[in-house]
Design an enzyme around this catalytic site. Structure first.
Site, PDB file in Angstrom:
ATOM      1  N   LYS A 186      40.748  30.396 -53.321  1.00 45.28           N
ATOM      2  CA  LYS A 186      39.012  30.156 -52.425  1.00 45.28           C
ATOM      3  C   LYS A 186      38.127  30.734 -53.491  1.00 45.28           C
ATOM      4  O   LYS A 186      37.124  30.052 -53.557  1.00 45.28           O
ATOM      5  CB  LYS A 186      39.385  30.978 -51.078  1.00 45.28           C
ATOM      6  N   GLU A 194      35.695  41.458 -50.593  1.00 41.86           N
ATOM      7  CA  GLU A 194      36.883  41.838 -51.116  1.00 41.86           C
ATOM      8  C   GLU A 194      36.848  42.599 -52.380  1.00 41.86           C
ATOM      9  O   GLU A 194      37.514  42.842 -52.636  1.00 41.86           O
ATOM     10  CB  GLU A 194      37.466  40.454 -50.415  1.00 41.86           C
TER      11      GLU A 194
END
Length: 379
Positions: free
Chosen positions: A211, A235
């Site tokens: 992704k 993240e």
């Protein structure tokens, strides 16, 4: 709080209306620059709107047609009456300066909107228990809305919308339409026409399926085409993201780089990728905050320096929202992301994880219901 005297320019408002009554070309010029809400005196806004309605139906705008239309629609008194409207014609001898006076009216209108926005922000801060981050985001959102070049006219008549829609259709047919943000994937760009401003797209997959790599590819390609890209990485650190971009752009195996086995030729490609990235309009924030309010506040704050065309959020499930359960929280996050896209007039690409359900399906083709904590994301 003391009552505020809002700035306005009576003479300029009257001059704009008088010019519109004198010359049909002034009607189009004034409508291009102003909306009815830009007039401080409500009677002036009523008269301005009525002249636009007359023009939209294809009739000549002059004093008799304006008075007749206002009388038919029972708004003549609201517009100041026939005597007041007739007196406007004595104020200016020519319509030549309509642009000058319209600019003054618009500037005063923007100042009033900014003052109202600041008053609203002060009121929010003095009342209620709203958290500071949300107050900051709300205040910046109010200011951005107040400074919009087209604040909108609320409900608009269908003829106006039809004309605008047909202009857009003809522009697309002639190749004059503004393109969306390109992804670099031909089929996606063909299907979507590019990522359009004001929209939210969810890029979803199971963990470790690429992704982030795909989102970085989209962002790098878009920026190479001149579109401004902001990446909010919850993240991964900015340093790791940039390393990924360098290896992705140079097409050098990141494992060979990490293990120190890159060849001189591969280092040349890495250096070329680094030089290319230096020129791209990409910004990365690897500490955007974990709440949708913090993310929104940061983007609104930085948009005053440079407005993004594409915002990439990595990834949705790491954001925190308000609600009694996770589905309600994700629904609030989803609404917040859509609001960011609308407020900044940009496209928001949010990465999301899929649930394990897709792995137990044959063939393992994802469905909307596979979005983790889907709630409002499916919509």
């Amino acid at each position: 709080m003391n009552e505020v005297q809002f700035p306005w320019a009576e003479a300029s408002e009257q001059s704009v209306l008088a010019a519109m009554l004198l010359d049909p070309r002034a009607v189009s010029e004034a409508r291009r620059l102003l909306a009815p809400e830009d007039f401080f005196r409500s009677a002036h806004g009523v008269a301005f709107r009525a002249m636009g309605e007359i023009q939209d139906r294809g009739d000549l705008v002059d004093l008799p047609s304006l008075i007749s239309h206002l009388d038919d629609t029972r708004r003549l008194t609201e517009a100041g009456g026939s005597v007041y409207l007739a007196d406007l014609l004595d104020l200016v001898p020519t319509a030549a300066h309509v642009g000058y006076h319209a600019a003054i009216v618009r500037e005063r209108s923007e100042r009033r909107r900014i003052i109202s926005a600041l008053q609203g922000a002060i009121h929010d801060g003095l009342t209620g228990d709203t958290q500071a981050e949300e107050l900051a985001a709300s205040a910046m959102s109010r200011l951005i809305e107040a400074q919009r070049e087209d604040p909108g006219e609320g409900y608009r008549a269908l003829p106006t919308l039809v004309r605008s829609a047909m202009e857009e259709i003809h522009a697309e047919a002639d190749g004059r339409a503004e393109p969306g943000v390109p992804t670099g994937v031909p089929k996606i760009d063909w299907l979507t026409g590019g990522l359009k401003p004001g929209d939210l797209t969810i890029l979803a997959a199971r963990p470790s399926m690429g992704k982030t790599a795909m989102a970085l590819q989209f962002g790098t390609h878009a920026s190479a085409k001149g579109f401004a890209v902001d990446i909010a990485s919850i993240e991964m650190s900015a340093r790791k993201l940039v390393r990924r971009q360098i290896t992705q752009l140079s097409q050098v195996d990141p494992v060979r780089v990490r293990e120190g086995r890159a060849t001189p030729e591969e280092f040349e490609r890495l250096n070329a990728a680094q030089a290319r990235l230096h020129t791209l309009p990409i910004r990365i924030d690897d500490n955007p905050g974990h709440s949708i309010g913090q993310l929104r506040a940061g983007l609104l704050r930085s948009s005053h320096i440079r407005k993004p065309d594409l915002v990439i959020v990595d990834y949705l499930q790491l954001l925190e929202g308000r609600g009694e359960n996770r589905n309600q929280q994700v629904a609030q996050i989803s609404r917040g992301l859509k609001q960011i896209a609308k407020e900044l007039d940009c496209h928001v690409l949010a990465l999301s994880q899929l649930s394990r359900g897709v792995e137990h399906r044959q063939p393992p083709r994802p469905q909307l219901s596979d979005l983790r904590d889907s709630g409002a994301i499916e919509q």
